[in-house]
Design a protein around this motif. Sequence first.
Motif, PDB file in Angstrom:
ATOM      1  N   ALA A   1       5.329   5.029 -11.777  1.00  0.00           N
ATOM      2  CA  ALA A   1       5.011   6.422 -11.446  1.00  0.00           C
ATOM      3  C   ALA A   1       3.510   6.629 -11.608  1.00  0.00           C
ATOM      4  O   ALA A   1       2.948   6.347 -12.659  1.00  0.00           O
ATOM      5  CB  ALA A   1       5.783   7.356 -12.371  1.00  0.00           C
ATOM      6  N   THR A   2       2.863   7.078 -10.536  1.00  0.00           N
ATOM      7  CA  THR A   2       1.415   7.305 -10.590  1.00  0.00           C
ATOM      8  C   THR A   2       1.133   8.722 -10.141  1.00  0.00           C
ATOM      9  O   THR A   2       1.971   9.357  -9.513  1.00  0.00           O
ATOM     10  CB  THR A   2       0.688   6.337  -9.637  1.00  0.00           C
ATOM     11  OG1 THR A   2       1.335   6.398  -8.357  1.00  0.00           O
ATOM     12  CG2 THR A   2       0.733   4.916 -10.144  1.00  0.00           C
ATOM     13  N   MET A   3      -0.059   9.232 -10.447  1.00  0.00           N
ATOM     14  CA  MET A   3      -0.410  10.546  -9.929  1.00  0.00           C
ATOM     15  C   MET A   3      -1.340  10.368  -8.736  1.00  0.00           C
ATOM     16  O   MET A   3      -2.282   9.574  -8.797  1.00  0.00           O
ATOM     17  CB  MET A   3      -1.086  11.395 -11.005  1.00  0.00           C
ATOM     18  CG  MET A   3      -0.083  11.992 -11.987  1.00  0.00           C
ATOM     19  SD  MET A   3       1.245  12.925 -11.180  1.00  0.00           S
ATOM     20  CE  MET A   3       0.625  14.574 -11.351  1.00  0.00           C
ATOM     21  N   PRO A   4      -1.073  11.090  -7.635  1.00  0.00           N
ATOM     22  CA  PRO A   4      -1.889  10.909  -6.438  1.00  0.00           C
ATOM     23  C   PRO A   4      -3.334  11.359  -6.649  1.00  0.00           C
ATOM     24  O   PRO A   4      -3.598  12.260  -7.441  1.00  0.00           O
ATOM     25  CB  PRO A   4      -1.193  11.777  -5.389  1.00  0.00           C
ATOM     26  CG  PRO A   4      -0.343  12.722  -6.150  1.00  0.00           C
ATOM     27  CD  PRO A   4      -0.004  12.079  -7.445  1.00  0.00           C
ATOM     28  N   ILE A   5      -4.215  10.702  -5.920  1.00  0.00           N
ATOM     29  CA  ILE A   5      -5.602  11.156  -5.883  1.00  0.00           C
ATOM     30  C   ILE A   5      -5.697  12.055  -4.663  1.00  0.00           C
ATOM     31  O   ILE A   5      -5.420  11.624  -3.547  1.00  0.00           O
ATOM     32  CB  ILE A   5      -6.557   9.959  -5.766  1.00  0.00           C
ATOM     33  CG1 ILE A   5      -6.442   9.118  -7.030  1.00  0.00           C
ATOM     34  CG2 ILE A   5      -7.991  10.425  -5.522  1.00  0.00           C
ATOM     35  CD1 ILE A   5      -6.963   7.723  -6.885  1.00  0.00           C
ATOM     36  N   ALA A   6      -6.010  13.336  -4.898  1.00  0.00           N
ATOM     37  CA  ALA A   6      -5.925  14.275  -3.789  1.00  0.00           C
ATOM     38  C   ALA A   6      -7.209  15.066  -3.641  1.00  0.00           C
ATOM     39  O   ALA A   6      -7.958  15.231  -4.588  1.00  0.00           O
ATOM     40  CB  ALA A   6      -4.762  15.230  -4.021  1.00  0.00           C
ATOM     41  N   ARG A   7      -7.418  15.535  -2.417  1.00  0.00           N
ATOM     42  CA  ARG A   7      -8.559  16.408  -2.161  1.00  0.00           C
ATOM     43  C   ARG A   7      -8.203  17.839  -2.558  1.00  0.00           C
ATOM     44  O   ARG A   7      -7.058  18.248  -2.438  1.00  0.00           O
ATOM     45  CB  ARG A   7      -8.919  16.353  -0.682  1.00  0.00           C
ATOM     46  CG  ARG A   7      -9.621  15.056  -0.300  1.00  0.00           C
ATOM     47  CD  ARG A   7      -9.843  14.989   1.177  1.00  0.00           C
ATOM     48  NE  ARG A   7      -8.676  14.444   1.862  1.00  0.00           N
ATOM     49  CZ  ARG A   7      -8.585  14.338   3.179  1.00  0.00           C
ATOM     50  NH1 ARG A   7      -9.566  14.769   3.951  1.00  0.00           N
ATOM     51  NH2 ARG A   7      -7.511  13.821   3.745  1.00  0.00           N
ATOM     52  N   VAL A   8      -9.182  18.575  -3.007  1.00  0.00           N
ATOM     53  CA  VAL A   8      -8.932  19.963  -3.413  1.00  0.00           C
ATOM     54  C   VAL A   8      -8.724  20.822  -2.168  1.00  0.00           C
ATOM     55  O   VAL A   8      -9.463  20.708  -1.198  1.00  0.00           O
ATOM     56  CB  VAL A   8     -10.115  20.499  -4.233  1.00  0.00           C
ATOM     57  CG1 VAL A   8      -9.966  21.996  -4.472  1.00  0.00           C
ATOM     58  CG2 VAL A   8     -10.220  19.750  -5.547  1.00  0.00           C
ATOM     59  N   ILE A   9      -7.670  21.643  -2.174  1.00  0.00           N
ATOM     60  CA  ILE A   9      -7.512  22.621  -1.102  1.00  0.00           C
ATOM     61  C   ILE A   9      -7.246  23.981  -1.729  1.00  0.00           C
ATOM     62  O   ILE A   9      -6.665  24.063  -2.814  1.00  0.00           O
ATOM     63  CB  ILE A   9      -6.347  22.284  -0.121  1.00  0.00           C
ATOM     64  CG1 ILE A   9      -5.330  21.340  -0.774  1.00  0.00           C
ATOM     65  CG2 ILE A   9      -6.868  21.738   1.174  1.00  0.00           C
ATOM     66  CD1 ILE A   9      -4.225  20.915   0.148  1.00  0.00           C
TER      67      ILE A   9
ATOM     68  N   GLU B   1       0.825  -1.204   0.000  1.00  0.00           N
ATOM     69  CA  GLU B   1       0.000   0.000   0.000  1.00  0.00           C
ATOM     70  C   GLU B   1       0.867   1.265   0.000  1.00  0.00           C
ATOM     71  O   GLU B   1       0.614   2.201  -0.753  1.00  0.00           O
ATOM     72  CB  GLU B   1      -0.855  -0.049   1.267  1.00  0.00           C
ATOM     73  CG  GLU B   1      -2.069   0.827   1.282  1.00  0.00           C
ATOM     74  CD  GLU B   1      -2.780   0.666   2.633  1.00  0.00           C
ATOM     75  OE1 GLU B   1      -3.414  -0.395   2.829  1.00  0.00           O
ATOM     76  OE2 GLU B   1      -2.662   1.568   3.476  1.00  0.00           O
ATOM     77  N   LEU B   2       1.883   1.270   0.838  1.00  0.00           N
ATOM     78  CA  LEU B   2       2.693   2.487   0.965  1.00  0.00           C
ATOM     79  C   LEU B   2       3.613   2.687  -0.239  1.00  0.00           C
ATOM     80  O   LEU B   2       3.818   3.800  -0.701  1.00  0.00           O
ATOM     81  CB  LEU B   2       3.521   2.441   2.252  1.00  0.00           C
ATOM     82  CG  LEU B   2       4.140   3.779   2.624  1.00  0.00           C
ATOM     83  CD1 LEU B   2       3.089   4.698   3.233  1.00  0.00           C
ATOM     84  CD2 LEU B   2       5.306   3.619   3.581  1.00  0.00           C
ATOM     85  N   ILE B   3       4.146   1.587  -0.740  1.00  0.00           N
ATOM     86  CA  ILE B   3       5.083   1.716  -1.857  1.00  0.00           C
ATOM     87  C   ILE B   3       4.311   1.936  -3.167  1.00  0.00           C
ATOM     88  O   ILE B   3       4.777   2.629  -4.067  1.00  0.00           O
ATOM     89  CB  ILE B   3       5.987   0.463  -1.973  1.00  0.00           C
ATOM     90  CG1 ILE B   3       6.756   0.246  -0.660  1.00  0.00           C
ATOM     91  CG2 ILE B   3       6.983   0.620  -3.105  1.00  0.00           C
ATOM     92  CD1 ILE B   3       7.425  -1.110  -0.571  1.00  0.00           C
ATOM     93  N   GLY B   4       3.105   1.351  -3.234  1.00  0.00           N
ATOM     94  CA  GLY B   4       2.357   1.456  -4.483  1.00  0.00           C
ATOM     95  C   GLY B   4       2.733   0.331  -5.436  1.00  0.00           C
ATOM     96  O   GLY B   4       2.878   0.534  -6.634  1.00  0.00           O
TER      97      GLY B   4
END
Lengths: 802, 338
Positions: A478-486, A416-419
Amino acid sequence: MNVTYNWLKEFVDFDETPDELAELLTMLGLEVEAMAKLGAGLDDVVVALVEEKRPHPNADKLSICRVNNGKDVLNVVCGAQNFKQGDTVALAQIGAVLPGDFKIKKSKIRGEDSCGMLCSEKELGLAEESAGIMVLPPSLAPIGTPVFSALGLKDTVFEIGLTPNRSDCLSVIGIARDIAAKLNLKLRYPQCTIVEGPEKVESIIGVTIEDPDLCPRYAARYISGCTIAPSPEWLVKRLNAIDMRSINNVVDITNLIMMESGQPLHAFDCLRLSGQRIVVRTAADGEQFTTLDNQQRVLTPADLVICDAERPVALAGVMGGLNSEIESTTTSILLESAFFKPAAVRKTSKRLGLHTESSHRFERGIDIEGVGRALDRAASLIVELAGGVLAEGCIDIYPGKSDRKAIIFRPEKANELIGIDLDRDVIIDILTRLECRVSPCADGSVAVIPPHYRIDLEREIDLIEEIARLNGYDKILATMPIARVISDRPTRHQETEKRVRDLLVNNGMTEIINFSFTAPDAAGKLLLNDDDPRRIAIKLANPLVDEQSVMRTTLLPGLLETTAKNMNFRSLDLKLFEMRRVYFPGDGEDMPREPLCIVGAITGSRDGDGWSRPNEPVDFFDAKGIVETVLDVLDIGGVSWVVENTDPYYHPGKSCRVFAGREQVGSVGELHPLVQKNFEIEKPVFCFELNFEKLVKLSRTKKTILAPSRFPDSARDIAMLIPEELAAVKILECIRAEKSKEIEHVQIFDVYRGKGVPDGYKSIAVRIRYRSFERTLAEEEIASLHKKIVTNLIDKLKVTVR
Amino acid sequence: MREQLEQLRNGALQAVATASSVEQLQDIRISMLGRKGELTALMKGLGSLSATERPIVGQLVNTVRDEIESALGAAIASAQEKVIAARLQSERIDTSLPGRRPQKGTKHPVSLVIEEICSIFSGLGFAVAEGPEIEHDWYNFEALNFPPEHPARDMQDTFFVENDMLLRTHTSPVQIRTMLKQKPPVRIIAPGTVYRCDSDATHSPMFHQIEGLMVDTKVTFGDLKGILTVFTNQLFGQKTGVRLRPSYFPFTEPSAEVDIACVICGGKGCRVCKNSGWLEILGAGMVDPEVYRHVQYDPENISGFAFGMGIERIAMLKYGISDMRLLFENDVRFLRQF
Ligand SMILES: [Zn+2]
C-alpha cells in the motif's frame, strides 16, 4: 458454480486442506461464497465389527449385539435383520449427530443398554431409502475408521461466485487449472479412449449450418444400441454433491461432462429425428416449439434453433425439445457439442426467461477449441455406461475457425501499473503457467498468445491483471499516490445544501429519506389541478410495484405518508423535513430535470410535553418561522408573502406563497382538510416547500456589516385598531416607507381580538425603536418623526389609534 | 462626662447586640453617631472642659466612637450575611427537573455517512462531484465498457424509463461525466442515489453509493490500496485490517473487492461476516483503458483508479443496524437516535 474438493483433486495434486483451498480460491478471484463439508459431524460414525448377535430377551424383532469399534466392545440393540455375526457395519457412537440433528445418546431399550446405533444408508444421508442397516465390505478399512472416510465420501462442496469474465471457470477443470497455475503444479486432463464401430456417422446424419455467424462450430457423434438406465451410484453421488438431479445414465453423462469441461452437450433420441438431418437455422417469426420443460415457446427470427428435416428439435444452447428427448426406450443417440454465439443465446434466454446451465455457459462464452474433446469424452463414457456402438468418425462443421492473435505485452508496464517490481523472468513464468505461449520481441516486449479457453484475455491490460492476480494482491504494498494539487472547494450548490440541512436540523427538524419513485395517483391525493406540471411524471418501464412506478415530482406525498405512519406509532409531535431531488421530463431531447427541493411538516405540540411551558400546539407561524430563518440565513433579498392562489393542498385561509423579488421560492401553509384526509392524518399539519435551486441562485454571498450605533435609543409604541382584512404586513410596510435612517427597528408585539375590540377588527401594537448613528436624538425630533408615522398610518391605512 | 461616655458606650453596645436587622443597626448608627446623635452631642460639650481635660476626654470620645463604629460594622455585615443566606435558602429550586432544551433534530444516517466519507476524502484532496440519476445507457453502461448484450449487465438489474433512458444503477457515470469535462489530474468523490430492480431483506430498489476516481500520471494499484487503507482506517478505526482480492468490473482492470476485518467480531468469525472474519465493503480497480478511450484520455500517459461503495452497507456496519429497510421506513423513533 459448485465444485467439490475431491473432484478438483482428480485433476491436480494439491496439498491444501479444504479451508486452505477456499482461501486460495477466494484470493485468486474465484470467491468461495459458501462451503459445505459432507459428513461433517459424522466422524463418530465408525467402521465396527459385530462380534456377537443374540435375540433381545424382551422383544421379538430386536437383537442385542456386541460390537467392536477398535477400542471397546459395546452393547448395541438393533432392530434390523439383514446382518449376521462377523459382519462389518457402520456404528454411530454416543455423541454422533446424524443428519436431521439426530443425537445419539446412551439409552435403554426394553430393559437392555444400548451404547450407539447401527446405521442404515438413509440414516447417514447416503440414500433416499434403504432396507436394513448398511453392511460394509469386510476389508473396507480398519475398524474404528470413520465411515465417511472409509467410503471415500468425505468431501467438501465449494460454492464459487464467479464473475462474468471467468467463463473458463464454469467447469471443474477450469478451476483446477487456476489452482495448478497458482501453485505451479501440473494439470491432468482426463483421458478417453475412442473405440468406433464400422458404421460411418455421415451415413446416418448430415449437418447443415445455415447461419455460421450464430453457430461457428457444430460437432456431433452417433451411438447406437445403448440402454437407458439409472446411473451408477458414483455418478448419482457426484451430481447430487453439486446439487444436480440424476435423470438417467445418458443425460447424467452430458451433465457430468458439462460440469467437468464447461462444454454444454445435448443428447437427442436419434430415432425421433426425422430425415437424418440436422439444420442449424434461425427460427421463423411465430414458430412454435415445446421445450423439455413442457412449455410451449413462440419463437422469433432472433432465436437460433436446431432442426431435423422438418421441425425444431432444440433451442440452440438453451434447452432441448420434448419431441426428441431421451426416453427409457431410446437406443440411438445423437450427441451434440457446439459453439453458439454468446449474444444470441443471451437474447433468447432473456426473452423467454429461460436460464439454464447451458445458456449460462454459452452466454458467457465457452472454449470453441474444446468442443471436440468434450464430445469424445462424453461419447466414450456413454459407451462405457450405457453400452452400444459409437459410429465411426465425428461430424465437425467449423466454419468459424480462426487463430488467436498475439498480444504485445510489456513486463515493465505491468510493474509500473501495479506498483510492484517483478523480474521479467518471473512475469514470463506466470504467463507460461497460465498456458500462454510467450515469445520475446526485439524491443523488449513479449508476444503472448493466451490459451484458447481464456476468451477474457484480449489486451495487454488483461495480462497485467493476470500478473497481479497470480502473484497475489496481498503482495502489493500500500503506497500513497504522488499527486498534483488541485482546487477542490465545494461548489456553492454543495455548500448551500449542507448549510440548509444543518440549519433545519439545528432547528429541531428530523431528516427523512423516501424512495424517489411513488404511486401514479400521488398528484391526485394532493388535489393538484389537471394542468399542474407536477402531474406529468416520468414513468418506469419496469416498476417492481405500482406504488413505486413513477418518479416523484413533489416530495409532499412521501412526507405526508411518513407523517401519517409516525402518528400511527403514536409519535405525535413531529418536525420532519426531506431534502431530495424531484424529477421532471426534459423538453424534447433534453435530459430530465432533477431539481433539489425541500419540504417540511410540523405537527403536534410546540415544545413537547414538558413541565415548564404550556403545552401549546404548533401553528402556521411555526412553519413560517422556519422558512423565514432559512431565507434569512441564505440572505435572500426582497422577500414578500402572497396569500392569493396558493396550492390546492393548502388551507386557502392559512397559507401563502413566498417570493424573492418576482420569483416564487416556496410556500407555507396548513394542510387542506381534504388532503389531510387523503393521507389519513388526524391532526392539523403545517407544511412548507422551498425551491432549493432558486434559493442557491438568489442567496447573497456578500453581506454589508454595520458597526453598531454608540448613541442611546428611544422606543415609542402605537396601539391601533385595524379591520381584520388589512394584512398586518401593510402596517410594517407603511412605517418602513418613511425610509428614515433614524428608525432602527419596527416590531409587532401584540395582536389582540376580543374584549374592547369591535367585531371585524383586530388590535395591533407596534413598537418603533429610534436611534441615530450620528448623534443623540432630541426628544422633539423623535416626537415629530413619530407623529408623521402615526399620521401616515391614519391617512393611508385608516387605522384607529387607540 | 466620663461616666456619661461610659453609659453611652454601654447603651450603644447593648443596642447593637440586641438589634435584629440591618435597618435597626442603621438607626442605631444615626442615633449615636449621626449629626444629631448622642455622641455627636456629647462631643459638642467638649468645649466646656478645661484645657487639660479636653484632650483626654476627646481621646476617650474617639475611642468610644471607634468602638461603637466597629461593633456596628461587624453587626451590619453579619446581619447582611444572614439576609443573603435567608434569601438563598428561600430561593432554592429542584434542579433535578429536566432542563428546557432547544429541540434537537437529526440528519438521516445516509446523510451522516455521506458527509463523513466526503469529509475523509476531501482531506485527501478529492472534490465532490454529482450527476443525474436519470441517465443515458451510454454513460451508465457503454462508456463504462458494458457492451449491449454483455452478461456483466446482469450484475445490475436496471429500471428503464422512456426515451431509452434508465435510472442509474451505480454512481459510476459521474466518472464519465467528470472526465469528459476536465483533463487530468482528476480527483473526485461522487455520492448519490442509485436504483436497482430488486427488493428483499438485503436489497432496496433505491440505495446510495459513493464513487471515487483519481487519474494522474503514474497512479498505481498500490496507490489504490494505500488510499483505501487510509480511508477504512479513518472510517472504522486505526488498524482495521484491509484485504484486496481479485474481482471483475467491466470498467476497471485489475479489479478488486475490498474487505475489511469484521468490525463486529474483530476477524474471529460471526454471523454478520458469515464466519469469514471479513466484510466486503467496496469494489475498486484501475480504470480500464476502454473507459479512457470513451473520454479521450490517453492510457499511455496517465493512469488512475476508481472505487465505489454502498452507503447503506457502511451505515449498517457503523451503527449495527441489521435490517436495511429500517433506513427507509423513516420512523422517528429510529431516526432520532442518530
Ligand atoms: Zn464477524
